[in-house]
Design a protein around this motif. Structure first.
Motif, PDB file in Angstrom:
ATOM      1  N   GLU A 121       0.559  -1.181   0.030  1.00  0.00           N
ATOM      2  CA  GLU A 121      -0.069   0.018   0.002  1.00  0.00           C
ATOM      3  C   GLU A 121       0.945   1.312   0.122  1.00  0.00           C
ATOM      4  OE1 GLU A 121      -4.175   1.253   2.280  1.00  0.00           O
ATOM      5  OE2 GLU A 121      -2.403   0.415   3.412  1.00  0.00           O
ATOM      6  N   SER A 122       2.026   1.432   0.677  1.00  0.00           N
ATOM      7  CA  SER A 122       2.745   2.366   0.802  1.00  0.00           C
ATOM      8  C   SER A 122       3.871   2.496  -0.360  1.00  0.00           C
ATOM      9  CB  SER A 122       3.511   2.326   2.067  1.00  0.00           C
ATOM     10  OG  SER A 122       4.320   1.324   2.292  1.00  0.00           O
ATOM     11  N   LYS A 123       3.630   1.600  -1.268  1.00  0.00           N
ATOM     12  CA  LYS A 123       4.492   1.518  -2.569  1.00  0.00           C
ATOM     13  C   LYS A 123       5.962   1.006  -2.124  1.00  0.00           C
ATOM     14  CE  LYS A 123       1.652   3.671  -5.392  1.00  0.00           C
ATOM     15  NZ  LYS A 123       0.517   2.937  -5.440  1.00  0.00           N
ATOM     16  N   ASN A 124       6.051   0.230  -1.053  1.00  0.00           N
ATOM     17  CA  ASN A 124       7.352  -0.286  -0.567  1.00  0.00           C
ATOM     18  C   ASN A 124       7.328  -1.774  -0.679  1.00  0.00           C
ATOM     19  OD1 ASN A 124       9.797   0.174   0.416  1.00  0.00           O
ATOM     20  ND2 ASN A 124       9.154   0.338   2.680  1.00  0.00           N
ATOM     21  N   ALA A 125       6.790  -2.425  -1.710  1.00  0.00           N
ATOM     22  CA  ALA A 125       6.849  -3.872  -1.782  1.00  0.00           C
ATOM     23  C   ALA A 125       8.282  -4.312  -2.124  1.00  0.00           C
ATOM     24  CB  ALA A 125       5.740  -4.011  -2.862  1.00  0.00           C
ATOM     25  N   PHE A 126       8.849  -3.748  -3.042  1.00  0.00           N
ATOM     26  CA  PHE A 126      10.305  -4.124  -3.248  1.00  0.00           C
ATOM     27  C   PHE A 126      11.212  -3.507  -2.136  1.00  0.00           C
ATOM     28  CE2 PHE A 126       7.762  -4.717  -7.395  1.00  0.00           C
ATOM     29  CZ  PHE A 126       8.183  -6.055  -7.589  1.00  0.00           C
ATOM     30  N   SER A 127      11.160  -4.456  -0.763  1.00  0.00           N
ATOM     31  CA  SER A 127      12.282  -3.947  -0.024  1.00  0.00           C
ATOM     32  C   SER A 127      12.559  -5.039   1.000  1.00  0.00           C
ATOM     33  CB  SER A 127      11.464  -3.024   0.951  1.00  0.00           C
ATOM     34  OG  SER A 127      10.439  -3.515   1.532  1.00  0.00           O
ATOM     35  N   ASP A 128      13.571  -4.611   1.623  1.00  0.00           N
ATOM     36  CA  ASP A 128      14.111  -5.871   2.508  1.00  0.00           C
ATOM     37  C   ASP A 128      12.961  -6.354   3.436  1.00  0.00           C
ATOM     38  OD1 ASP A 128      16.447  -6.122   1.142  1.00  0.00           O
ATOM     39  OD2 ASP A 128      17.352  -4.555   2.459  1.00  0.00           O
ATOM     40  N   LEU A 129      12.058  -5.353   3.890  1.00  0.00           N
ATOM     41  CA  LEU A 129      11.302  -5.574   5.061  1.00  0.00           C
ATOM     42  C   LEU A 129      10.045  -6.521   4.390  1.00  0.00           C
ATOM     43  CD1 LEU A 129      10.522  -1.734   6.019  1.00  0.00           C
ATOM     44  CD2 LEU A 129      11.492  -3.755   7.338  1.00  0.00           C
ATOM     45  N   GLY A 136      12.241 -15.912  -2.956  1.00  0.00           N
ATOM     46  CA  GLY A 136      13.629 -15.818  -3.940  1.00  0.00           C
ATOM     47  C   GLY A 136      13.500 -14.982  -4.952  1.00  0.00           C
ATOM     48  N   LEU A 137      11.991 -14.861  -5.475  1.00  0.00           N
ATOM     49  CA  LEU A 137      12.036 -13.976  -6.880  1.00  0.00           C
ATOM     50  C   LEU A 137      12.313 -12.214  -6.377  1.00  0.00           C
ATOM     51  CD1 LEU A 137       8.933 -15.545  -8.634  1.00  0.00           C
ATOM     52  CD2 LEU A 137      11.312 -15.299  -9.584  1.00  0.00           C
ATOM     53  N   LEU A 138      11.514 -12.165  -5.098  1.00  0.00           N
ATOM     54  CA  LEU A 138      11.691 -10.747  -4.677  1.00  0.00           C
ATOM     55  C   LEU A 138      13.243 -10.485  -4.316  1.00  0.00           C
ATOM     56  CD1 LEU A 138      10.191  -8.294  -3.756  1.00  0.00           C
ATOM     57  CD2 LEU A 138       9.701  -9.300  -1.584  1.00  0.00           C
ATOM     58  N   LYS A 139      13.899 -11.260  -3.810  1.00  0.00           N
ATOM     59  CA  LYS A 139      15.299 -11.104  -3.493  1.00  0.00           C
ATOM     60  C   LYS A 139      16.187 -10.856  -4.718  1.00  0.00           C
ATOM     61  CE  LYS A 139      16.352 -13.791   0.574  1.00  0.00           C
ATOM     62  NZ  LYS A 139      17.107 -15.020   1.211  1.00  0.00           N
ATOM     63  N   SER A 140      15.905 -11.523  -5.776  1.00  0.00           N
ATOM     64  CA  SER A 140      16.417 -11.391  -6.976  1.00  0.00           C
ATOM     65  C   SER A 140      15.959 -10.224  -7.620  1.00  0.00           C
ATOM     66  CB  SER A 140      16.058 -12.524  -8.299  1.00  0.00           C
ATOM     67  OG  SER A 140      16.234 -13.716  -7.579  1.00  0.00           O
ATOM     68  N   ALA A 141      14.767  -9.764  -7.706  1.00  0.00           N
ATOM     69  CA  ALA A 141      14.111  -8.362  -8.150  1.00  0.00           C
ATOM     70  C   ALA A 141      14.954  -7.271  -7.344  1.00  0.00           C
ATOM     71  CB  ALA A 141      12.864  -8.074  -7.836  1.00  0.00           C
ATOM     72  N   LEU A 142      15.282  -7.583  -6.041  1.00  0.00           N
ATOM     73  CA  LEU A 142      15.912  -6.437  -5.183  1.00  0.00           C
ATOM     74  C   LEU A 142      17.469  -6.226  -5.612  1.00  0.00           C
ATOM     75  CD1 LEU A 142      14.410  -6.721  -1.510  1.00  0.00           C
ATOM     76  CD2 LEU A 142      14.339  -4.900  -3.007  1.00  0.00           C
ATOM     77  N   GLU A 143      17.970  -7.242  -5.879  1.00  0.00           N
ATOM     78  CA  GLU A 143      19.575  -7.601  -6.253  1.00  0.00           C
ATOM     79  C   GLU A 143      19.658  -6.741  -7.739  1.00  0.00           C
ATOM     80  OE1 GLU A 143      20.687 -11.375  -6.279  1.00  0.00           O
ATOM     81  OE2 GLU A 143      20.696 -11.306  -4.444  1.00  0.00           O
ATOM     82  N   LEU A 144      18.671  -7.069  -8.589  1.00  0.00           N
ATOM     83  CA  LEU A 144      18.627  -6.485 -10.014  1.00  0.00           C
ATOM     84  C   LEU A 144      18.308  -4.925  -9.856  1.00  0.00           C
ATOM     85  CD1 LEU A 144      16.581  -8.911 -12.369  1.00  0.00           C
ATOM     86  CD2 LEU A 144      19.105  -8.269 -12.301  1.00  0.00           C
ATOM     87  N   LYS A 145      17.439  -4.310  -8.965  1.00  0.00           N
ATOM     88  CA  LYS A 145      17.375  -3.100  -8.496  1.00  0.00           C
ATOM     89  C   LYS A 145      18.381  -2.333  -8.095  1.00  0.00           C
ATOM     90  CE  LYS A 145      14.351  -0.095  -5.771  1.00  0.00           C
ATOM     91  NZ  LYS A 145      13.504   0.149  -4.871  1.00  0.00           N
ATOM     92  N   SER A 146      19.094  -3.026  -7.135  1.00  0.00           N
ATOM     93  CA  SER A 146      20.215  -2.265  -6.867  1.00  0.00           C
ATOM     94  C   SER A 146      21.392  -2.213  -7.756  1.00  0.00           C
ATOM     95  CB  SER A 146      20.683  -3.344  -5.292  1.00  0.00           C
ATOM     96  OG  SER A 146      21.143  -4.388  -5.760  1.00  0.00           O
ATOM     97  N   GLU A 147      21.652  -3.314  -8.458  1.00  0.00           N
ATOM     98  CA  GLU A 147      22.564  -3.166  -9.622  1.00  0.00           C
ATOM     99  C   GLU A 147      22.177  -2.011 -10.599  1.00  0.00           C
ATOM    100  OE1 GLU A 147      23.073  -6.914 -11.714  1.00  0.00           O
ATOM    101  OE2 GLU A 147      23.489  -7.886  -9.746  1.00  0.00           O
TER     102      GLU A 147
END
Length: 158
Positions: free
Chosen positions: A75-83, A142-153
C-alpha cells in the motif's frame, strides 16, 4: 495494486482471523468436551490435543499479521524492499512450524491408536495446504530477493 483490492484483502485477512479465533475460543473447547464424553477411553487426550491445536494457532496468527504487514508495504509502494523479504521469511517459518506441529500431533495420535480416519484426513489436508503456502512463499521470497538485487545493480549503473 488498487486501493480497493488491498482493502478487500485486508478485510479477508481480518475475517479469517476473527473466524479462526472464534472457533478456537468457542467451538473447539466444546467439541473437545463432547468428544471426551462420547469416547471416554480417549478422554485423557482431550487437553493435549486441545493444546496442540492452540499451539498451531499461534504461528497461524503470526502469519496473518505478517501478511497484513506485507499488504501495508504494498500500500505504501514499498513492496520491493528488504522488509517485504523479511515478512515472507516469517510467513515461511510459520508454515514450517505448523507443518511440524501437525506431523508430531498425527504421529502421537497414531502411537496412541487414537487417530480417527476423518481426523487424519483433515490433518493431512492441513499439512498439504500449509506446504503449498510454504512453497509459494519460498518462491516469492526468492523472486523478490532477485528483483531487489537487480534493482540495486540498476541503481548503481545509473
Amino acid at each position: 495494486m488498487k486501493q480497493g483490492t488491498i482493502t478487500f484483502l485486508k478485510v479477508a485477512i481480518f475475517s479469517i482471523g476473527i473466524i479462526i479465533l472464534a472457533l478456537c475460543v468457542f467451538w473447539l473447547p466444546g467439541l473437545a468436551r463432547d468428544t471426551a464424553e462420547a469416547f471416554p477411553e480417549y478422554a485423557s487426550l482431550r487437553f493435549p490435543v486441545l493444546l496442540g491445536l492452540y499451539a498451531t494457532a499461534i504461528p497461524f496468527f503470526l502469519a496473518l499479521y505478517e501478511t497484513l504487514e506485507l499488504l501495508k508495504y504494498i500500500e505504501s509502494k514499498n513492496a520491493f524492499s528488504d522488509l517485504a523479504v523479511i515478512s515472507l521469511k516469517y510467513i515461511k517459518y510459520c508454515a514450517i512450524t505448523i507443518i511440524i506441529l501437525y506431523v508430531i500431533g498425527l504421529f502421537l495420535l497414531v502411537s496412541k491408536n487414537a487417530l480417527h480416519p476423518g481426523i487424519g484426513v483433515i490433518g493431512v489436508v492441513i499439512i498439504f495446504a500449509t506446504l503449498v503456502i510454504l512453497l509459494f512463499t519460498a518462491v516469492l521470497q526468492g523472486l523478490l530477493k532477485s528483483a531487489l538485487e537487480l534493482k540495486s545493480e540498476n541503481d548503481l549503473t545509473v
